[in-house]
Design a protein around this motif. Sequence first.
Motif, short mmCIF file in Angstrom:
data_model
loop_
_atom_site.label_atom_id
_atom_site.label_comp_id
_atom_site.label_asym_id
_atom_site.label_seq_id
_atom_site.Cartn_x
_atom_site.Cartn_y
_atom_site.Cartn_z
N TRP A 77 5.70 2.56 5.29
CA TRP A 77 5.88 1.36 4.47
C TRP A 77 7.09 0.53 4.91
CZ3 TRP A 77 10.68 1.51 2.42
CH2 TRP A 77 11.25 2.76 2.19
N ALA A 79 9.03 -1.73 7.33
CA ALA A 79 8.88 -2.60 8.49
C ALA A 79 9.98 -2.34 9.51
CB ALA A 79 8.91 -4.07 8.06
N GLU A 216 6.08 -12.61 13.30
CA GLU A 216 5.95 -11.44 12.43
C GLU A 216 7.28 -10.74 12.20
OE1 GLU A 216 3.34 -10.49 10.70
OE2 GLU A 216 2.28 -12.27 11.46
N LYS A 219 9.03 -12.64 9.50
CA LYS A 219 8.33 -12.44 8.23
C LYS A 219 8.69 -11.09 7.63
CE LYS A 219 3.70 -12.19 6.19
NZ LYS A 219 2.24 -12.25 6.44
N ALA A 220 8.66 -10.04 8.45
CA ALA A 220 8.99 -8.70 7.96
C ALA A 220 10.45 -8.62 7.52
CB ALA A 220 8.71 -7.66 9.05
N ALA A 223 10.97 -10.40 4.14
CA ALA A 223 10.48 -9.59 3.03
C ALA A 223 11.47 -8.47 2.70
CB ALA A 223 9.11 -9.01 3.37
N GLN A 224 12.03 -7.85 3.73
CA GLN A 224 13.00 -6.77 3.50
C GLN A 224 14.27 -7.29 2.83
OE1 GLN A 224 12.96 -3.49 4.15
NE2 GLN A 224 10.98 -3.29 5.16
N SER A 293 3.17 -9.41 -2.87
CA SER A 293 4.37 -9.59 -2.05
C SER A 293 4.93 -8.25 -1.57
CB SER A 293 5.44 -10.36 -2.84
OG SER A 293 6.06 -9.53 -3.82
N ASP A 296 3.69 -6.78 1.77
CA ASP A 296 4.28 -7.26 3.03
C ASP A 296 5.36 -6.33 3.56
OD1 ASP A 296 2.67 -9.50 3.12
OD2 ASP A 296 4.12 -10.80 2.09
N ALA A 300 0.17 -3.14 8.00
CA ALA A 300 -1.08 -3.72 7.50
C ALA A 300 -2.15 -2.66 7.25
CB ALA A 300 -1.59 -4.77 8.48
N ARG A 309 -5.04 -2.45 -2.85
CA ARG A 309 -5.81 -3.71 -2.82
C ARG A 309 -7.16 -3.53 -3.51
NH1 ARG A 309 -3.56 -7.69 0.23
NH2 ARG A 309 -2.11 -7.09 1.91
#
Length: 317
Positions: A77, A79, A216, A219-220, A223-224, A293, A296, A300, A309
């Motif tokens: 989990w 990133a 990416e 993005k990761a 989120a962190q 959220s 993320d 994936a 999901r």
Amino acid sequence: MTRPDPRQTAALSAALSRAVDLSALKARADTAAKAPTGAAPAPTSAFATDVTEATFQTEVVERSMDVPVLVALHASWSAQSQQLLTLLDRLVAEYNGAWRLCKVDVETSPRVAQLFGAQSVPMVVAIAAGQPVEAFAEVPPEERLRQWIGGLLDALRDRMPGIRAAEEAAPAGAAAPEPEPEDERFIAAETAFEQGDYTAAAAAYQSILDAEPGNEEAKAALAQVEFLARTEATDPSVIVRADMSPDDVDAQVAAADLELAGQQVEVAFTRLINTVRRTAGDDRDKARTHLVSLFDLFAADDPRVAKARRDLASALY
């Protein structure tokens, strides 16, 4: 990515050298070896392998008698874990066996994480001659990581002949390539993060995404950063409040963050899915949006995300 504090690294290494007894894992591995088991984890490259508690003695302790072994504690989990593993996989191949990489998933081998007192992932511990000698947490830039590995090899080369033998056996022209120049935008974001300025770090990562929506790594990292900022500002008592007030959506969202930070992944996901089930309108949308959220923060293809999901879809429809 963040740069490890040298003081933190030194303190962690010193603590490990005093507190870690790898013989505890050996006893459990010996017991496991007597029971029927499935196939051993396959090596992820010539010099890297996935390790479990049962294979720790063979793959880590025994191999460390010849060359250093870097034990990378990670979780699917995280990133940052995936970033560091990707970098370590590439580097270990370049060194031709002068050191080995052993990857330990803390979710499937929690006793290994407990052994090293891991409070977060990723964490890397260097083992030499069966003992921990150095360690660091977080994800250092490639150049810094190369320097750390180089210093480790220099310190151990005369005592561990396997290092020199691997280096001398390397194919001609196999010297490690020069690292690519670091992206100044990421350096600015990392610096802000190190200083505890989460707002500036998030803004820096967001500016990268504004220019490169498909980046990416940014993005990761964003989120962190956002997740860490929220959890550090949250009162731990919110979990009790959320349990006592199931209709308090703000409490449910904050409690899920803290549970996720504590590696209670399924518990956090279930909390928000149940909140979606019993709410409607804006409250329901708030719980759903927050849960999405959190996805993320994971790879994936993480099976827990896939299940969550499905459960979310069932709760919605």
